[in-house]
Design an enzyme around this catalytic site. Structure first.
Site, PDB file in Angstrom:
ATOM      1  N   TYR A  61       0.818  -1.216   0.000  1.00  0.00           N
ATOM      2  CA  TYR A  61       0.000   0.000   0.000  1.00  0.00           C
ATOM      3  C   TYR A  61       0.852   1.266   0.000  1.00  0.00           C
ATOM      4  O   TYR A  61       0.352   2.359  -0.243  1.00  0.00           O
ATOM      5  CB  TYR A  61      -0.959   0.001   1.190  1.00  0.00           C
ATOM      6  CG  TYR A  61      -2.232  -0.771   0.931  1.00  0.00           C
ATOM      7  CD1 TYR A  61      -3.384  -0.123   0.510  1.00  0.00           C
ATOM      8  CD2 TYR A  61      -2.276  -2.150   1.078  1.00  0.00           C
ATOM      9  CE1 TYR A  61      -4.557  -0.824   0.254  1.00  0.00           C
ATOM     10  CE2 TYR A  61      -3.439  -2.872   0.817  1.00  0.00           C
ATOM     11  CZ  TYR A  61      -4.575  -2.199   0.413  1.00  0.00           C
ATOM     12  OH  TYR A  61      -5.726  -2.890   0.144  1.00  0.00           O
ATOM     13  N   GLU A 238     -14.482  -1.359  10.427  1.00  0.00           N
ATOM     14  CA  GLU A 238     -15.630  -0.562  10.003  1.00  0.00           C
ATOM     15  C   GLU A 238     -16.896  -0.966  10.753  1.00  0.00           C
ATOM     16  O   GLU A 238     -17.724  -0.115  11.102  1.00  0.00           O
ATOM     17  CB  GLU A 238     -15.840  -0.696   8.501  1.00  0.00           C
ATOM     18  CG  GLU A 238     -16.945   0.179   7.948  1.00  0.00           C
ATOM     19  CD  GLU A 238     -17.010   0.137   6.429  1.00  0.00           C
ATOM     20  OE1 GLU A 238     -16.405   1.020   5.788  1.00  0.00           O
ATOM     21  OE2 GLU A 238     -17.647  -0.800   5.890  1.00  0.00           O
TER      22      GLU A 238
END
Length: 289
Positions: A61, A238
């Protein structure tokens, strides 16, 4: 509050667009859309404020960091003091970019994890730990973002509040029955089908440092308790973020202007601006290396 998530619901306010949108939550927190704030007034109000931005660039990433930082310098909190806190296991790969005055990149060297889900879930723990150790002493607000994105329009102090969340672009107009909350009662992230306000995105939340510290600490503790029970929430951090924001109502909610994916979602007429958008990528290639 049945239907509170429907942004075409009765009582919405017309903003000189073809579509009505909800500009206030049932608990009277503003929902931020283009045209609902005055940047000049807010910039003066937050003139002496320092904003910390946390971003995780773990494993591959890190390849998203250059575009993320370059577009942030163009659009994020322009004219304000900003510290970019880059959490990474590859500090040597953090790019050097030109920064505006009063802005800096701070590299926080952290470990990696085998699965991308573990990286995602440990973000709360790391933000909590560094909030206690550093952020409380260094910045006034924290904005916690995903790195595989780019800024494409103004994102400024209009987002700042003691606690804020962002409407998930996939659910901003959906009924809460279709939200992908964690539905297993065994999990600390559990939300019954007859409860819920909005579905918030894990890739854009924040607030004052003390409030973010409380949020991330609570989410980390909940995930640790789940792990002890052998359960992992359906959408990881989340799911726990949504559970927390149901019990601790955010004082400001950001519209999907602040988080959008143009490849997955067709842009509706009500979105006059796309401020922070997903970068095309091969999830399998990036997540597993």
């Amino acid at each position: 509050m049945e239907g509170a998530s429907n942004l075409w619901s009765p009582g919405a306010v017309q903003r000189s667009t073809p579509v009505d949108v909800l500009v206030m939550t049932p608990w009277f927190a503003p929902i931020i859309w283009d045209g609902t704030f005055d940047s000049a007034i807010l910039d003066a109000q937050f003139r002496d404020t320092t904003i910390g931005l946390t971003v995780f660039a773990i494993k591959k990433y890190v390849v998203f960091l250059r575009l993320f930082l370059e577009t942030a310098e163009k659009y994020f909190m322009v004219g304000h003091k900003v510290t970019y806190y880059v959490f990474t296991d590859r500090p040597a790969d953090v790019p050097q970019i030109a920064l505006r005055a009063g802005r800096q990149v701070v590299v926080l060297h952290v470990g990696s994890y085998r699965r991308w889900q573990d990286i995602s879930m440990h973000r709360m723990e790391m933000i909590s730990n560094f909030s206690r150790q550093r952020f409380l002493h260094e910045v006034d607000y924290l904005v916690c973002l995903d790195v595989d994105m780019k800024f494409s329009d103004h994102v400024g102090v209009e987002i700042l509040a003691p606690l804020f969340g962002t409407l998930h672009p996939g659910f901003y107009a959906a009924d809460r029955q279709s939200f992908t909350y964690e539905r297993r009662p065994l999990s600390r992230a559990y939300i019954p089908r007859d409860e819920g306000d909005f579905y918030y995105a894990g890739g854009f939340f924040g607030g004052s440092v003390p409030e973010v510290y409380r949020l991330t600490t609570a989410c980390h503790q909940a995930m640790t308790a789940d792990q002890a029970q052998g359960i992992e929430a359906v959408w990881h951090d989340e799911s726990h973020l949504n559970r927390y924001l149901l019990s601790h109502k955010p004082s400001k909610v950001l519209s999907p202007e602040y988080l959008w994916d143009e490849r997955m979602l067709q842009r509706p007429p009500l979105l006059r601006k796309l401020r922070y958008v997903a970068v095309p990528k091969n999830h399998g290639e990036i997540r597993n290396r």
